[in-house]
Enzyme design. Structure first.
Site, PDB file in Angstrom:
ATOM      1  N   GLU A   1     -47.546  69.506 -86.490  1.00 55.75           N
ATOM      2  CA  GLU A   1     -47.659  68.857 -87.808  1.00 55.75           C
ATOM      3  C   GLU A   1     -48.792  69.480 -88.633  1.00 55.75           C
ATOM      4  OE1 GLU A   1     -46.965  64.753 -88.142  1.00 55.75           O
ATOM      5  OE2 GLU A   1     -44.989  65.149 -87.282  1.00 55.75           O
TER       6      GLU A   1
ATOM      7  N   HIS B   1     -39.630  67.986 -82.447  1.00 58.78           N
ATOM      8  CA  HIS B   1     -40.623  68.863 -83.085  1.00 58.78           C
ATOM      9  C   HIS B   1     -40.678  70.255 -82.424  1.00 58.78           C
ATOM     10  CE1 HIS B   1     -42.317  65.302 -84.964  1.00 58.78           C
ATOM     11  NE2 HIS B   1     -43.309  65.995 -85.499  1.00 58.78           N
TER      12      HIS B   1
ATOM     13  N   ASP C   1     -35.641  59.969 -87.446  1.00 58.05           N
ATOM     14  CA  ASP C   1     -36.631  60.461 -86.488  1.00 58.05           C
ATOM     15  C   ASP C   1     -37.918  59.696 -86.748  1.00 58.05           C
ATOM     16  OD1 ASP C   1     -38.050  62.065 -84.609  1.00 58.05           O
ATOM     17  OD2 ASP C   1     -38.681  63.439 -86.178  1.00 58.05           O
ATOM     18  N   SER C   2     -38.846  59.782 -85.813  1.00 60.77           N
ATOM     19  CA  SER C   2     -40.153  59.168 -86.024  1.00 60.77           C
ATOM     20  C   SER C   2     -40.911  59.870 -87.153  1.00 60.77           C
ATOM     21  CB  SER C   2     -40.966  59.243 -84.735  1.00 60.77           C
ATOM     22  OG  SER C   2     -41.098  60.593 -84.346  1.00 60.77           O
TER      23      SER C   2
ATOM     24  N   CYS D   1     -38.272  67.301 -77.393  1.00 59.04           N
ATOM     25  CA  CYS D   1     -38.862  66.597 -78.526  1.00 59.04           C
ATOM     26  C   CYS D   1     -38.396  67.369 -79.749  1.00 59.04           C
ATOM     27  CB  CYS D   1     -40.386  66.625 -78.435  1.00 59.04           C
ATOM     28  SG  CYS D   1     -41.227  66.060 -79.928  1.00 59.04           S
TER      29      CYS D   1
ATOM     30  N   CYS E   1     -34.470  61.978 -82.461  1.00 62.54           N
ATOM     31  CA  CYS E   1     -35.802  61.821 -81.882  1.00 62.54           C
ATOM     32  C   CYS E   1     -35.583  61.567 -80.396  1.00 62.54           C
ATOM     33  CB  CYS E   1     -36.495  60.627 -82.532  1.00 62.54           C
ATOM     34  SG  CYS E   1     -38.051  60.151 -81.759  1.00 62.54           S
TER      35      CYS E   1
HETATM   36  N1  DGL Z   1     -39.831  63.481 -82.758  1.00 63.20           N
HETATM   37  C1  DGL Z   1     -40.325  62.783 -81.593  1.00 63.20           C
HETATM   38  C2  DGL Z   1     -39.459  63.100 -80.376  1.00 63.20           C
HETATM   39  O1  DGL Z   1     -38.482  63.805 -80.474  1.00 63.20           O
HETATM   40  C3  DGL Z   1     -41.744  63.150 -81.258  1.00 63.20           C
HETATM   41  C4  DGL Z   1     -42.800  62.623 -82.162  1.00 63.20           C
HETATM   42  C5  DGL Z   1     -43.336  61.273 -81.806  1.00 63.20           C
HETATM   43  O2  DGL Z   1     -44.126  61.111 -80.843  1.00 63.20           O
HETATM   44  O3  DGL Z   1     -42.985  60.364 -82.531  1.00 63.20           O
HETATM   45  O4  DGL Z   1     -39.722  62.639 -79.295  1.00 63.20           O
END
Ligand code: DGL
Length: 277
Positions: free
Chosen positions: A161, A195, A19-20, A193, A82
């Site tokens: 976050e 998150h 993931d990012s 997303c 992600c």
């Molecule tokens: N985890 C990323 C997603 O699912 C979101 C966070 C980011 O912008 O890197 O899109």
């Protein structure tokens, strides 16, 4: 009597997940529940998060680099946990990697199609995910009568976050972004997303009990289970207990602890991994 030669059993290959940042642990939590026998190696690109405002070329380059790090850990499949990277880089990964690649968009779209009763689905995600229209395409491929109303929510990731999961400021931001979807009459919203499942309770409070919130995590775990079976890659029964290893490209762990607690995951020691800037 001569000693029996001891054959050293290789530890089973892990499922590679990236993931990012740390949001992809929502997918890991579902993988641990559904596939407790499987080891997981997770990389969060905390050095370069967020991906949500970046270009496709950059997101593809980052994704290729992270997949390479997972293959160095002997990953047998790559799970792109992600939405942004799934929307923009899965195709390039599929074209270049020799292991199966599983993104989160199709599983999320399947969950939405299953949940909607009135055929109006809201999708929320980062700018890159929403502007890619990946969810529209995935939902249309399953049912072209469904109307999709998508809304980028770029402020959600920093609030999550920060650990502001139950907070007056977060509630106001939720209202500002989601009012439009409610006015459009959606009965289902995709948390597009990785998150966002951490904000599920706060979002549900705002939209009310009649709007279904779906996310990719559970369906992605099911897709991984099917892929492992199909490619005969499921972990054999072994004396090695399955393990979860987490690596970050920047050792900041404040949000990791928020996610760990919210998801009930035992992460333990975080491993360092270096990426190019
Ligand atoms: N985890 C990323 C997603 O699912 C979101 C966070 C980011 O912008 O890197 O899109």
């Amino acid at each position: 009597m001569p000693k029996k030669p001891t054959t050293k059993e290789e530890p089973p290959r892990p499922i590679g997940v990236f993931d990012s940042g740390v949001g992809g642990l929502t997918v890991v939590a579902e993988l641990r529940k559904l596939l407790p026998n499987e080891s997981i190696f997770y990389i969060g690109d905390t050095a370069r998060v967020p991906y949500g405002g970046k270009s496709q070329a950059t997101i593809e380059r980052y994704s290729q680099e992270l997949a390479g790090l997972l293959l160095a850990e002997r990953a047998k499949v790559i799970v792109v946990a992600c939405n942004t990277a799934s929307a923009l880089a899965v195709q390039s990964l599929e074209e270049t990697l020799r292991v199966p690649v599983i993104g989160v968009i199709r599983p999320g779209a399947e969950a939405a199609v299953k949940a909607t009763r009135n055929g109006k689905v809201g999708v929320i995600g980062t700018r890159a995910t929403v502007f890619s229209k990946a969810y529209e395409r995935a939902i249309e491929a399953l049912d072209d009568e469904i109307e999709v109303i998508a809304e980028p929510c770029p402020m959600f990731v920093p609030l999550i976050e920060e650990g502001w999961l139950d907070d007056e400021v977060t509630n106001r931001v939720i209202a500002r972004y989601l009012e439009k979807l409610l006015r459009a009459g959606v009965d289902t919203i995709v948390l597009g997303c990785t998150h966002y499942p951490l904000l599920r309770a706060a979002i549900q409070r705002f939209v009310g009990p009649d709007v279904a919130l779906v996310d990719s995590a559970q369906n992605t775990a099911i897709a991984v289970q099917k892929t492992l079976k199909q490619h005969k890659l499921a972990a054999p029964k072994t004396k090695h207990p399955s393990k979860l290893q987490v690596a970050l490209t920047d050792p900041s762990t404040a949000f990791l602890r928020v996610a760990e607690e919210a998801l009930g995951l035992g992460v333990g020691e975080v491993l360092p991994r270096a990426v190019q800037k």
